[in-house]
Design a protein around this motif. Structure first.
Motif, PDB file in Angstrom:
ATOM      1  N   GLN A  98       0.829  -1.202   0.000  1.00 37.90           N
ATOM      2  CA  GLN A  98       0.000   0.000   0.000  1.00 37.90           C
ATOM      3  C   GLN A  98       0.867   1.258   0.000  1.00 37.90           C
ATOM      4  O   GLN A  98       0.564   2.230  -0.682  1.00 37.90           O
ATOM      5  CB  GLN A  98      -0.952   0.005   1.197  1.00 37.90           C
ATOM      6  N   ILE A  99       1.947   1.219   0.750  1.00 34.64           N
ATOM      7  CA  ILE A  99       2.884   2.346   0.769  1.00 34.64           C
ATOM      8  C   ILE A  99       3.482   2.553  -0.617  1.00 34.64           C
ATOM      9  O   ILE A  99       3.625   3.690  -1.078  1.00 34.64           O
ATOM     10  CB  ILE A  99       3.979   2.128   1.839  1.00 34.64           C
ATOM     11  N   ALA A 100       3.798   1.469  -1.313  1.00 31.63           N
ATOM     12  CA  ALA A 100       4.363   1.572  -2.661  1.00 31.63           C
ATOM     13  C   ALA A 100       3.371   2.237  -3.620  1.00 31.63           C
ATOM     14  O   ALA A 100       3.763   3.053  -4.461  1.00 31.63           O
ATOM     15  CB  ALA A 100       4.765   0.192  -3.174  1.00 31.63           C
TER      16      ALA A 100
ATOM     17  N   LEU B 222       2.516   9.806  -5.188  1.00 27.93           N
ATOM     18  CA  LEU B 222       3.198  11.004  -4.705  1.00 27.93           C
ATOM     19  C   LEU B 222       4.306  11.427  -5.669  1.00 27.93           C
ATOM     20  O   LEU B 222       4.481  12.626  -5.938  1.00 27.93           O
ATOM     21  CB  LEU B 222       3.783  10.763  -3.308  1.00 27.93           C
ATOM     22  N   GLU B 223       5.053  10.478  -6.197  1.00 32.75           N
ATOM     23  CA  GLU B 223       6.133  10.793  -7.130  1.00 32.75           C
ATOM     24  C   GLU B 223       5.567  11.408  -8.408  1.00 32.75           C
ATOM     25  O   GLU B 223       6.116  12.382  -8.932  1.00 32.75           O
ATOM     26  CB  GLU B 223       6.950   9.540  -7.459  1.00 32.75           C
ATOM     27  N   GLN B 224       4.466  10.870  -8.891  1.00 35.19           N
ATOM     28  CA  GLN B 224       3.838  11.436 -10.087  1.00 35.19           C
ATOM     29  C   GLN B 224       3.345  12.854  -9.820  1.00 35.19           C
ATOM     30  O   GLN B 224       3.488  13.738 -10.669  1.00 35.19           O
ATOM     31  CB  GLN B 224       2.684  10.549 -10.544  1.00 35.19           C
ATOM     32  N   MET B 225       2.778  13.085  -8.635  1.00 42.07           N
ATOM     33  CA  MET B 225       2.310  14.429  -8.286  1.00 42.07           C
ATOM     34  C   MET B 225       3.479  15.390  -8.150  1.00 42.07           C
ATOM     35  O   MET B 225       3.396  16.543  -8.586  1.00 42.07           O
ATOM     36  CB  MET B 225       1.484  14.392  -7.007  1.00 42.07           C
ATOM     37  N   ARG B 226       4.570  14.924  -7.535  1.00 37.84           N
ATOM     38  CA  ARG B 226       5.756  15.789  -7.399  1.00 37.84           C
ATOM     39  C   ARG B 226       6.302  16.174  -8.758  1.00 37.84           C
ATOM     40  O   ARG B 226       6.679  17.329  -8.986  1.00 37.84           O
ATOM     41  CB  ARG B 226       6.844  15.075  -6.587  1.00 37.84           C
TER      42      ARG B 226
END
Length: 161
Positions: A127-129, A135-139
């Motif tokens: 789930q964290i992955a 989050l990486e895509q949003m960043r």
């Protein structure tokens, strides 16, 4: 805290303790969740929701637990931008974690408890992955906008000179 008129998940309204859980028809559930009845039927069809109980006439009936699950699905989908496939993975993982918790409460064998704890750690790590990927895509998207804004400010400054 639930909104006015909503039932706190896992509880019954005062005076209904010991009575069967109140069930809601599809229209009421649609209204409470902001979804359409068509969406509810589709999500049931693809397995995001367990099959609803039915009245003799075929009308679907939903429990407070179904409402709670739907609220979670809407949160994952709308607020976090998860695909239906990702939502399914998260919801299934949460259900598996709930079952592991229940089994560990009554378990006395340390080896079995350990195995369930290890499984829970694996589930939560997955789930964290999923979250980390989003989050990486949003960043990355945010950084591209920051870069574009800076480029436009530079052009604005050059145009004023």
């Amino acid at each position: 805290m639930p909104a006015t008129g909503e039932i706190e998940p896992g509880t019954l309204p005062p005076g209904q303790e010991g009575q069967p859980e109140p069930l809601m028809q599809i229209g009421e559930v649609a209204e409470r969740t902001g979804l359409t009845p068509r969406t509810l039927r589709y999500w049931e069809e693809i397995g995001l929701l367990p099959p609803a109980e039915r009245l003799e006439g075929g009308f679907r009936l939903y429990s407070a637990a179904d409402l709670e699950r739907l609220t979670r699905i809407v949160q994952l989908k709308k607020l976090l931008g998860f695909s239906l496939s990702e939502v399914r993975r998260v919801v299934e993982a949460e259900e598996e974690l709930r079952l592991l918790r229940e089994r560990n409460r009554s378990e006395t064998d340390p080896a079995d408890k350990r195995a369930r704890y290890e499984r829970a750690i694996g589930i939560l790590s997955d789930q964290i992955a999923i979250l980390d990927s989003h989050l990486e895509q949003m960043r990355a998207l945010r950084e591209s906008y920051v870069t574009r804004v800076q480029r436009l400010r530079d052009r604005l400054g050059a145009a004023e000179c």
